[in-house]
Design a protein around this motif. Sequence first.
Motif, PDB file in Angstrom:
ATOM      1  N   ASP A  35      29.344  12.534 -56.231  1.00  0.00           N
ATOM      2  CA  ASP A  35      30.738  12.750 -56.627  1.00  0.00           C
ATOM      3  C   ASP A  35      31.596  12.866 -55.376  1.00  0.00           C
ATOM      4  N   LYS A  36      32.904  12.943 -55.587  1.00  0.00           N
ATOM      5  CA  LYS A  36      33.811  13.015 -54.440  1.00  0.00           C
ATOM      6  C   LYS A  36      34.531  14.350 -54.312  1.00  0.00           C
ATOM      7  N   ASP A  87      34.349   4.346 -53.810  1.00  0.00           N
ATOM      8  CA  ASP A  87      33.415   4.326 -54.935  1.00  0.00           C
ATOM      9  C   ASP A  87      32.615   3.031 -54.856  1.00  0.00           C
TER      10      ASP A  87
END
Length: 659
Positions: A115-116, A167
């Motif tokens: 995830d970011k 992404d």
Amino acid sequence: MSVSSIGIGSGVLTSDLIDQLANAERAPTELRFDRKEEQVQAELSAVGRIRNALTDLRLPTRVLSNPNALQSLNAESSSGNVSATAGSGASVGQYSLEVTDLAQAQSLSSATFADKNLTALGTGTLSIKVGDVTKDIAIDGSNNTLEGIASAINAEEDLAVNASVIDTGSGFVLVFAAQNSGTENGIEISVNDTGDGNNTDVLGLSQLSFDGTNNNLTESVVAKDALFSVNGILITRQSNTVSDAIDGVTFTLTGKTNGSPATVSITQDTEQVLERIQNFVEAFNEVKTILNEVTAFDPNNSEETGLLLGDSTVRSINSQLRGVLSQVVPGLDGSAVRSLAEVGISTDRQTGLLSVDDEMFTKALSQSPDDVIALFAEQGRASDAQVTYSTKGANTVPGNYDIEITQAATNGSFTGASVIGASTVIDTANDTFKISVDGTESADIVLTAGTYTQSELLTELQKQLDADANLNAAGASISVSYDGSGQLQFTSGTFGSDSKVSFTAVDTNTLATLGIDAIAGVDGLNVEGTINGEAATGKGQFLTGAEGDDSEGLVVKVEGSSIGSRGSVTFIEGIGDQLVDKLNSFLEFEGIIGAKESGLKDQLDEITKGRAQLDLRVENLRTRLSLQFTAADILVSQLNSTQDFLKSQLATLTGAKDD
């Protein structure tokens, strides 16, 4: 008695008669005022047309007074991988470019994360260096995700790196991209990992380190310099846009030439120059057409005679314009081009209008470009290769001026007190100092510990001085070399009395090993000498002509160390430059156009005053006539009464007699 009752007694001296007498008094003077006002308004309109035309002439003239306007060049490349533009300072020529490598901006990427904005990468400090700028960025529990770290980095305005989260489709990657290409703009990231206390492993914040020793990021794009050759001379640059290889020429590299060099041709753009010449000629001819119209004379038809025939202002404008355009430009005597006629710009003897022979002008520009430029624009020519004309002053008179130098300009410098040996050890006792250059003090200059040869020591000193933010911000430059005795010499990049070098702080062992102490060096000297035999003012390498002399305001740059006669400088003020000065003098607030307009407006004011006085005189006449007519009317009325009385008496006497 009211005016309306005048004439009741006499039936002759009526108010209509007063009106007729008043109008008879007013008419000739009012007609004279009307004619005069019409004449002045027409002259004012004509002067306005002249003003507008002179104003329109000023812009194309000013364009030609700029040397660059006559040096318009085209740059053409034979390859789609190389483009070029030619600007000020470029020369006609042809160059062969071979592009081996393009410059690249470095890009670093992290490992892939799920995830970011949720996964924590650790805490501590990221010390990011890009080029000469280093920023420490605190990472804590509020910003230790990929997205948080990217935002913290991008918030640093002076750091030439962009951070972004990409992404990949199978996870998220943190990317550091240098904003500028070249090896000097590479990214270094040192980490103080306070989360796990280990600054070198691939866990926690240290997984973002890339400092040459701990490269835990992936270098997805390697920083590269542009590598190319010009006419066989190998050149490297940080960017693919190169503007400092050849004066005035900018190359843009977009691809490798792969063994097929690009041919870049710099040629004279004669079409653009001719267009500027034609714009000037058309604007001048518009001025001349109006001047001819307002000064026309036809002995057979007075209506065709110009409004300003014989006017001193118009005569002066005509004379001054003709004087500038018909002259041999001072300073060009003996040159290939001396006047407008010699470049194909001729004057019609009858009308004074200009015309251009394109072929003749193009030939003159091709064969004698410097002379054509000097014909129109300001130019200085020096006989000494190390003396350069810089600029003129408002009072500089065109002419030839001898240059005599009694003191050459020097740089401020500092020379070490001891000879540097073949090997020098830099450690904590001699690795730090502060230096002041031209009044700007550096931050701590810290040398990298190690053992250096003489040449390696120079390289390290120069590298650290070049990297100092204080000196860079002030534009202060300094170079390091060895003098003839092998001692370190620090030399300011500027000349003159403001050029100063001093050391303000040194380590305990710096004097012993490097010969550097915390003392001042030797200040630079200003150039001294004369221009045209008069003592000139020196500032650095620039010498300025004395006030009151013909050379007043003339500035020349004197390089080199030679003393004595340095030849001469010829200042040439071209036709464009002279004409701009004339036009400015015509059009300024107190110029001859303004004076003429003021004079005409004063005449209109006098006419207005005259009309007011006429109104007063006519009104006084009306009042006087009213009084006189009233008195006469009363007298007539009295006489009529007497007449009636006498008639009555006579009638009575006649009746009595008849009885």
